[in-house]
Design a protein around this motif. Sequence first.
Motif, PDB file in Angstrom:
ATOM      1  N   ASN A   1     -13.140  26.275  16.918  1.00  0.00           N
ATOM      2  CA  ASN A   1     -11.904  26.881  16.417  1.00  0.00           C
ATOM      3  C   ASN A   1     -11.852  26.700  14.899  1.00  0.00           C
ATOM      4  OD1 ASN A   1      -9.294  27.673  15.800  1.00  0.00           O
ATOM      5  ND2 ASN A   1      -8.327  25.878  16.717  1.00  0.00           N
TER       6      ASN A   1
ATOM      7  N   CYS B   1      -8.781  25.348  12.758  1.00  0.00           N
ATOM      8  CA  CYS B   1      -8.386  23.941  12.740  1.00  0.00           C
ATOM      9  C   CYS B   1      -9.599  23.027  12.563  1.00  0.00           C
ATOM     10  CB  CYS B   1      -7.658  23.635  14.054  1.00  0.00           C
ATOM     11  SG  CYS B   1      -7.135  21.947  14.272  1.00  0.00           S
TER      12      CYS B   1
ATOM     13  N   ASP C   1     -11.674  22.412  15.205  1.00  0.00           N
ATOM     14  CA  ASP C   1     -11.959  21.809  16.516  1.00  0.00           C
ATOM     15  C   ASP C   1     -13.321  22.272  17.023  1.00  0.00           C
ATOM     16  OD1 ASP C   1      -9.240  20.873  16.578  1.00  0.00           O
ATOM     17  OD2 ASP C   1      -8.653  22.864  17.270  1.00  0.00           O
TER      18      ASP C   1
ATOM     19  N   CYS D   1      -8.478  18.106  17.019  1.00  0.00           N
ATOM     20  CA  CYS D   1      -7.129  17.578  16.829  1.00  0.00           C
ATOM     21  C   CYS D   1      -6.553  17.086  18.162  1.00  0.00           C
ATOM     22  CB  CYS D   1      -6.239  18.664  16.241  1.00  0.00           C
ATOM     23  SG  CYS D   1      -5.969  20.049  17.366  1.00  0.00           S
TER      24      CYS D   1
ATOM     25  N   SER E   1      -6.197  19.964  20.869  1.00  0.00           N
ATOM     26  CA  SER E   1      -7.430  20.462  21.495  1.00  0.00           C
ATOM     27  C   SER E   1      -8.055  19.390  22.383  1.00  0.00           C
ATOM     28  CB  SER E   1      -8.431  20.949  20.439  1.00  0.00           C
ATOM     29  OG  SER E   1      -8.898  19.876  19.656  1.00  0.00           O
TER      30      SER E   1
ATOM     31  N   ARG F   1      -1.229  26.626  16.746  1.00  0.00           N
ATOM     32  CA  ARG F   1      -1.750  25.601  17.652  1.00  0.00           C
ATOM     33  C   ARG F   1      -2.223  26.167  18.982  1.00  0.00           C
ATOM     34  NH1 ARG F   1      -3.578  21.172  15.431  1.00  0.00           N
ATOM     35  NH2 ARG F   1      -2.112  20.211  14.017  1.00  0.00           N
TER      36      ARG F   1
ATOM     37  N   CYS G   1      -5.852  25.932  19.358  1.00  0.00           N
ATOM     38  CA  CYS G   1      -6.306  24.567  19.649  1.00  0.00           C
ATOM     39  C   CYS G   1      -6.203  24.311  21.149  1.00  0.00           C
ATOM     40  CB  CYS G   1      -5.430  23.554  18.908  1.00  0.00           C
ATOM     41  SG  CYS G   1      -5.456  23.731  17.117  1.00  0.00           S
TER      42      CYS G   1
HETATM   43 ZN    ZN Z   1      -6.801  21.933  16.564  1.00  0.00          ZN
END
Ligand code: ZN
Length: 146
Positions: free
Chosen positions: A36, A39, A41, A64, A67, A121, A124
């Motif tokens: 991702n 972010c 991830d 994060c 995730s 988000r 995530c």
């Molecule tokens: Zn994330």
Amino acid sequence: MNDLRDLYQQTIFDHYRQPRNLAKLKDANRSAEGYNPLCGDKITIYLQVEDGVIKGASFEGSGCAISTASASLMTENLKGKSEDEALQLLDKFHGMVTGNIRAGDLGKLAVLSGVVEFPQRVKCAILAWHTMKAALQNVGETVTTE
Ligand code: ZN
């Protein structure tokens, strides 16, 4: 409602600090990587599928809290499900985090329903699920949420 939200946040934090099934799955016969970029991830999903049923699920990666908690909760949920059931659950989960399905249907996964208020988000939360789908379909390349 605030109590419920606190409980949800505590559960997410618990799964972030102590992720379930965070390991390479020894008997995995399906796997896929997800990324991702929004972010940062990164995740690898491992599945052990026999006769169309998911016997084992695990993940590795760094990401994060959302995730990681989502991957942890997802791998807990997949064991014993058929491939079709897993894909149906993905659709429901996607519906929940995008606000189209009520969280009540999703049991423990409802703890992630709060991301609906944070559109950035959502990716995530959904990363592990898209990666799981790719693993079931044996896609050999990295899945990205973009
Ligand atoms: Zn994330």
